[in-house]
Write an enzyme that holds these catalytic residues in place. Structure first.
Site, short mmCIF file in Angstrom:
data_model
loop_
_atom_site.label_atom_id
_atom_site.label_comp_id
_atom_site.label_asym_id
_atom_site.label_seq_id
_atom_site.Cartn_x
_atom_site.Cartn_y
_atom_site.Cartn_z
N LYS A 1 4.04 -13.90 5.85
CA LYS A 1 4.25 -14.96 4.85
C LYS A 1 5.77 -15.06 4.64
O LYS A 1 6.29 -14.97 3.52
CB LYS A 1 3.51 -14.59 3.56
N TYR B 1 0.82 -1.22 0.00
CA TYR B 1 0.00 0.00 0.00
C TYR B 1 0.85 1.27 0.00
O TYR B 1 0.32 2.37 0.10
CB TYR B 1 -0.91 0.04 1.23
N ASP C 1 -2.01 -17.50 5.49
CA ASP C 1 -3.06 -18.39 4.98
C ASP C 1 -3.59 -19.30 6.09
O ASP C 1 -4.80 -19.46 6.27
CB ASP C 1 -2.59 -19.19 3.75
N ASP D 1 -5.56 -5.43 6.14
CA ASP D 1 -6.77 -4.98 5.48
C ASP D 1 -7.73 -6.16 5.31
O ASP D 1 -8.92 -6.08 5.63
CB ASP D 1 -6.39 -4.39 4.10
#
Ligand code: NAD
Length: 362
Positions: A192, A125, A225, A249
């Site tokens: 991640k 972002y 995940d 988000d």
């Protein structure tokens, strides 16, 4: 009694309606506000050529506290997100999104009480983007091929994902400090790092280091995940979650889904000196002007604002009134009824009326 100077950005779409409801309810707590109303968004863009005029930023800098309705962002074209620009320009580095179950809310889950702490200034972002086919994109593609031997397709658009040690350290500290101040037991860092070793890997490394300074609070990490699956299967195991911008988000909306939808999910963007309170949801343009949508996410953002201002008694009273309203299930909007076409659903302003009545009773 003090009067608080607060910047009020009604926003666009459903923003003005839920802002009107929120102002009425906040004033009914007895706390006094001097609202500095500042317009931003699509209509301002059409009139002034910018969706976020300097005067809006100046007002927030002066008052240090703002509450805002949602602002529409054109998809894939047009002006940059007002929300993202505001967070970056004012260095509101922490986005706080509590997701707590309310008795009587329509949801598959009970006893959810998680707080999403989202880094607000960097990651994908950051706004560092290269348009497909542009000279800059092609130059970057050549540079990368030269330095790494990796060939990115020439017809690619590119978004850069910066994760810094500085921003990670301050967001993780924010999460731990929040946990301490609010009697929370555990912080989970979400990442991640197995795939993005130099960006998310750095996030995890710094988070693990910062956690050593907070021995009183449990620390663990989860891969994003797996985190999503765990939240859907056993949300009660989680407490404070801290993560980079994009995951934050997405997980915020997931959290909103756990407690009964976006109509109930408040938020705050917090920096060292300034705080801007706003619901997690967007401007839902299709409901604009219909007096239909739920104002509770923005009203609960107002509860967070009252706490930030130190008005604990008023905040607790308002939160209790909202809890009772939801549990009674009478004066609630369509999204909180068993079916969306339930004829007993009330409108945005009737929810505010009911809360104002409740606040007068107690
Ligand atoms: P959205 O949150 O506006 O709406 C998605 C759906 O959620 C709506 O169609 C509606 O069914 C439901 N919903 C949202 N708010 C509700 C409420 N208060 N009461 C009842 N139901 C509600 O998401 P979107 O459609 O993806 O985005 C619309 C616009 O809002 C986009 O331009 C987006 O960029 C912008 N946006 C702004 C903010 C912000 O200002 N902070 C945040 C998210 C999205």
């Amino acid at each position: 009694m003090s009067v608080y100077n607060v910047t009020l950005i009604p926003g666009d779409g459903i923003g003005p309606e839920i802002s009107e409801a929120t102002v009425r309810v906040l004033e009914a707590t007895g706390v006094r506000f001097n609202w500095d109303v500042q317009e931003a968004g699509q209509d301002v863009y059409e009139k002034e050529g910018t969706p976020l005029p300097d005067r809006v930023l100046e007002s927030i800098k002066k008052n240090r506290v703002a509450i805002k309705g949602p602002v529409t962002t054109p998809v894939g074209k047009g002006f940059r997100s007002v929300n993202v620009t505001l967070r970056q320009a004012l260095d509101l580095y922490a986005c706080l999104r509590p997701c707590r179950s309310f008795k009587g809310a329509k949801t598959r889950y009970e006893n959810v009480d998680i707080v999403v702490v989202r880094e607000n200034t960097e990651d994908l972002y950051a706004g560092v983007e290269f348009q497909r086919g542009s000279e800059e994109a092609l130059g970057l593609i050549n540079y990368i091929a030269d330095k790494t031997g990796r060939q990115i397709r020439e017809d690619s658009g590119i978004s850069i994902k910066p994760i810094s040690e500085y921003a990670t350290e301050r967001i993780v500290r924010f999460a731990f400090e929040y946990a301490r101040k609010n009697g929370r037991k555990k912080v989970t860092a979400v990442h991640k790092a197995n795939i993005m070793k130099f960006s998310d890997g750095l996030f995890l490394e710094v988070a693990t280091r910062v956690a050593e300074d907070y021995q009183d609070i449990e620390f663990e990490d989860r891969i994003i995940d797996n985190m999503c699956m765990q939240l859907v299967q056993k949300p009660e195991l989680y407490d404070v979650l801290v993560m980079p911008n994009l995951y934050g988000d997405i997980v915020s909306d997931l959290g909103a889904g756990l407690i009964g939808g976006l109509g109930l999910a408040p938020g705050a963007n917090i920096g060292d000196e300034i705080a801007v309170f706003e619901p997690t949801h967007g401007s839902a343009p299709k409901y604009k002007g219909l007096n239909k949508v739920n104002p509770l996410a923005m009203i609960l953002s107002g509860v967070l604002m009252l706490r930030h201002l130190g008005e604990m008694e008023a905040a607790n009273r308002l939160e209790k009134a909202v809890s009772e309203l939801i549990e009674e299930g009478k004066y609630v909007t369509y999204d909180m009824k068993p079916t969306p076409d339930d004829p007993t659903a009330v409108g945005t302003s009737e929810v505010a009326d009911a809360l104002v009545r409740k606040l007068k009773e107690v």
